[in-house]
Scaffold this motif. Structure first.
Motif, PDB file in Angstrom:
ATOM      1  N   ALA A 194      -2.901  -3.094  -2.597  1.00 47.56           N
ATOM      2  CA  ALA A 194      -1.651  -3.702  -3.049  1.00 47.56           C
ATOM      3  C   ALA A 194      -0.632  -3.765  -1.915  1.00 47.56           C
ATOM      4  N   ARG A 195      -0.544  -2.711  -1.124  1.00 43.42           N
ATOM      5  CA  ARG A 195       0.406  -2.691  -0.008  1.00 43.42           C
ATOM      6  C   ARG A 195       0.026  -3.742   1.045  1.00 43.42           C
ATOM      7  N   LEU A 196      -1.261  -3.836   1.338  1.00 44.68           N
ATOM      8  CA  LEU A 196      -1.693  -4.790   2.371  1.00 44.68           C
ATOM      9  C   LEU A 196      -1.506  -6.229   1.920  1.00 44.68           C
ATOM     10  N   LYS A 197      -1.770  -6.522   0.660  1.00 45.78           N
ATOM     11  CA  LYS A 197      -1.579  -7.887   0.176  1.00 45.78           C
ATOM     12  C   LYS A 197      -0.131  -8.328   0.349  1.00 45.78           C
ATOM     13  N   ALA A 198       0.800  -7.427   0.028  1.00 45.97           N
ATOM     14  CA  ALA A 198       2.215  -7.765   0.164  1.00 45.97           C
ATOM     15  C   ALA A 198       2.604  -7.929   1.631  1.00 45.97           C
ATOM     16  N   ALA A 199       2.062  -7.066   2.507  1.00 48.36           N
ATOM     17  CA  ALA A 199       2.425  -7.121   3.920  1.00 48.36           C
ATOM     18  C   ALA A 199       1.829  -8.345   4.606  1.00 48.36           C
ATOM     19  N   VAL A 200       0.566  -8.641   4.315  1.00 51.95           N
ATOM     20  CA  VAL A 200      -0.111  -9.759   4.975  1.00 51.95           C
ATOM     21  C   VAL A 200       0.511 -11.089   4.554  1.00 51.95           C
ATOM     22  N   ALA A 247       0.173  -5.439  11.086  1.00 50.35           N
ATOM     23  CA  ALA A 247       0.626  -5.178   9.722  1.00 50.35           C
ATOM     24  C   ALA A 247      -0.152  -4.031   9.088  1.00 50.35           C
ATOM     25  N   ILE A 248      -1.440  -3.937   9.373  1.00 45.98           N
ATOM     26  CA  ILE A 248      -2.260  -2.840   8.849  1.00 45.98           C
ATOM     27  C   ILE A 248      -1.751  -1.500   9.376  1.00 45.98           C
ATOM     28  N   VAL A 249      -1.515  -1.444  10.680  1.00 50.95           N
ATOM     29  CA  VAL A 249      -1.032  -0.198  11.285  1.00 50.95           C
ATOM     30  C   VAL A 249       0.342   0.171  10.717  1.00 50.95           C
ATOM     31  N   ALA A 250       1.246  -0.811  10.632  1.00 51.35           N
ATOM     32  CA  ALA A 250       2.603  -0.540  10.138  1.00 51.35           C
ATOM     33  C   ALA A 250       2.582  -0.139   8.668  1.00 51.35           C
ATOM     34  N   THR A 251       1.754  -0.803   7.851  1.00 48.30           N
ATOM     35  CA  THR A 251       1.705  -0.508   6.414  1.00 48.30           C
ATOM     36  C   THR A 251       1.144   0.878   6.159  1.00 48.30           C
ATOM     37  N   PHE A 252       0.059   1.224   6.817  1.00 51.79           N
ATOM     38  CA  PHE A 252      -0.543   2.541   6.607  1.00 51.79           C
ATOM     39  C   PHE A 252       0.359   3.651   7.155  1.00 51.79           C
ATOM     40  N   ALA A 255       3.184   4.206   4.699  1.00 52.94           N
ATOM     41  CA  ALA A 255       2.715   4.872   3.484  1.00 52.94           C
ATOM     42  C   ALA A 255       2.325   6.318   3.737  1.00 52.94           C
ATOM     43  N   GLY A 256       2.245   6.723   4.990  1.00 52.19           N
ATOM     44  CA  GLY A 256       1.882   8.097   5.315  1.00 52.19           C
ATOM     45  C   GLY A 256       0.414   8.403   5.112  1.00 52.19           C
ATOM     46  N   TYR A 257      -0.434   7.376   5.215  1.00 54.67           N
ATOM     47  CA  TYR A 257      -1.863   7.611   5.028  1.00 54.67           C
ATOM     48  C   TYR A 257      -2.418   8.441   6.186  1.00 54.67           C
ATOM     49  N   PRO A 258      -3.303   9.391   5.881  1.00 58.96           N
ATOM     50  CA  PRO A 258      -3.932  10.155   6.962  1.00 58.96           C
ATOM     51  C   PRO A 258      -4.956   9.303   7.702  1.00 58.96           C
ATOM     52  N   VAL A 259      -5.233   9.704   8.931  1.00 59.11           N
ATOM     53  CA  VAL A 259      -6.227   8.998   9.725  1.00 59.11           C
ATOM     54  C   VAL A 259      -7.619   9.325   9.199  1.00 59.11           C
ATOM     55  N   PRO A 260      -8.460   8.321   8.947  1.00 62.88           N
ATOM     56  CA  PRO A 260      -9.823   8.612   8.464  1.00 62.88           C
ATOM     57  C   PRO A 260     -10.595   9.452   9.476  1.00 62.88           C
ATOM     58  N   GLU A 261     -11.221  10.505   8.990  1.00 59.29           N
ATOM     59  CA  GLU A 261     -12.008  11.384   9.847  1.00 59.29           C
ATOM     60  C   GLU A 261     -13.388  11.554   9.250  1.00 59.29           C
ATOM     61  N   THR A 262     -14.386  11.697  10.106  1.00 55.90           N
ATOM     62  CA  THR A 262     -15.746  11.890   9.658  1.00 55.90           C
ATOM     63  C   THR A 262     -15.892  13.303   9.109  1.00 55.90           C
ATOM     64  N   PRO A 263     -16.365  13.431   7.862  1.00 52.09           N
ATOM     65  CA  PRO A 263     -16.547  14.779   7.286  1.00 52.09           C
ATOM     66  C   PRO A 263     -17.529  15.598   8.112  1.00 52.09           C
ATOM     67  N   VAL A 264     -17.194  16.853   8.297  1.00 51.09           N
ATOM     68  CA  VAL A 264     -18.069  17.747   9.040  1.00 51.09           C
ATOM     69  C   VAL A 264     -18.874  18.581   8.057  1.00 51.09           C
ATOM     70  N   ALA A 265     -20.177  18.504   8.172  1.00 51.03           N
ATOM     71  CA  ALA A 265     -21.035  19.257   7.269  1.00 51.03           C
ATOM     72  C   ALA A 265     -20.911  20.751   7.551  1.00 51.03           C
ATOM     73  N   PRO A 266     -20.892  21.587   6.504  1.00 49.96           N
ATOM     74  CA  PRO A 266     -20.784  23.056   6.726  1.00 49.96           C
ATOM     75  C   PRO A 266     -22.041  23.585   7.429  1.00 49.96           C
ATOM     76  N   ARG A 267     -21.823  24.564   8.266  1.00 46.69           N
ATOM     77  CA  ARG A 267     -22.951  25.179   8.979  1.00 46.69           C
ATOM     78  C   ARG A 267     -23.673  26.184   8.087  1.00 46.69           C
ATOM     79  N   ASN A 268     -24.964  26.223   8.256  1.00 44.36           N
ATOM     80  CA  ASN A 268     -25.759  27.202   7.511  1.00 44.36           C
ATOM     81  C   ASN A 268     -25.686  28.561   8.208  1.00 44.36           C
ATOM     82  N   ARG A 269     -25.408  29.581   7.444  1.00 45.63           N
ATOM     83  CA  ARG A 269     -25.329  30.930   8.029  1.00 45.63           C
ATOM     84  C   ARG A 269     -26.557  31.741   7.678  1.00 45.63           C
TER      85      ARG A 269
END
Length: 269
Positions: A194-200, A247-252, A255-269
């Motif tokens: 919704a935010r991007l549609k309005a900004a674009v 517009a994508i950079v400014a809109t996100f 909105a305070g969106y966090p930067v997408p990060e690749t999930p790190v799998a937990p290590r086996n102990r």
């Protein structure tokens, strides 16, 4: 020099030869006058039609003028009793030999004629032809000149263009601009859409119809990947493309969106 032979020639055939020279001179002057009128009428007809490129028009005019001049020269030679049949056969043979040797160029010329008639694109259009993408600068007799996006003048053979796929990006009023935007898994993608549609929609030169498309394109480990697709005229394609990313950079960011990060799998102990 045998003056007696000259005098004999002048006394017996001089009048006849003089009349032939005079007749040939008159025929040449009148013939050239008629040729100029014919070429002028032919040129005027082409200009009134406004469907033939100026380059092709000049070439056709030259062909007509040369052809009529050759016919006139043969007629003048006939006045002097020169047998023009063998001369015409010699010209035809030479034309055949030249045509065979220049077969490749003739195919480009024929393709250029068809391009002038069918007009898949015109000067100024942004096209992709023969593996080259750019703006058409000139449609020549044997090749078409394209100015690529990195300002390189490229000449593509007309036969290569006509025998391959032709994409004309200027034929329609607008063209889709393809961009993507990725949001983090913690972000609501519907809110981002919704935010991007309005900004674009506020970007200069983005057309109102069709409306910009912003939808979920795919899912990645970092989060949903959004397709952001506004529409614009091809002349404004790159301006809209870069402004959409801004517009994508400014809109996100707003909105305070966090930067997408690749999930790190937990290590086996």
């Amino acid at each position: 020099m045998n003056t007696e032979a000259i005098w004999l020639f002048l006394s017996t055939q001089g009048v006849d030869f003089g009349l032939k020279v005079l007749g040939a001179l008159v025929a040449w002057i009148v013939g050239r006058w008629l040729i100029s009128i014919t070429v002028r009428i032919f040129t005027g007809a082409l200009e009134r039609g406004k469907k033939i490129d100026a380059t092709l028009s000049n070439y056709l005019r030259s062909i007509l003028s040369v052809t009529l001049t050759i016919i006139l020269a043969l007629a003048v030679l006939g006045i002097f009793g020169v047998q023009t049949t063998s001369f015409a056969a010699l010209l035809a043979g030479a034309g055949l030999a030249i045509g065979t040797a220049w077969g490749g160029l003739l195919t480009h010329f024929a393709a250029g004629v068809f391009m002038q008639v069918l007009r898949p694109f015109k000067v100024g259009d942004f096209v992709q032809v023969g593996g080259v993408t750019g703006t058409v600068q000139e449609i020549g007799l044997f090749g078409t000149t394209i100015i690529t996006g990195d300002s390189v003048q490229t000449i593509v053979g007309n036969n290569k263009i006509f025998s391959d796929t032709i994409q004309n990006f200027s034929a329609l009023p607008s063209r889709r601009v393809d961009c993507t935007a990725k949001v983090a898994n913690s972000v609501d993608p519907l809110d981002a859409i919704a935010r991007l549609k309005a900004a674009v929609a506020q970007i200069p030169n983005v057309v109102a119809a069709p409306a910009p498309d912003v939808e979920i394109l795919s899912f990645t480990p970092e989060g949903p990947l959004l397709a952001v697709r506004p529409y614009a005229h091809t002349d404004h394609y790159w301006q809209v493309y870069f402004d959409t990313h801004r517009a994508i950079v400014a809109t996100f960011g707003a909105a305070g969106y966090p930067v997408p990060e690749t999930p790190v799998a937990p290590r086996n102990r």
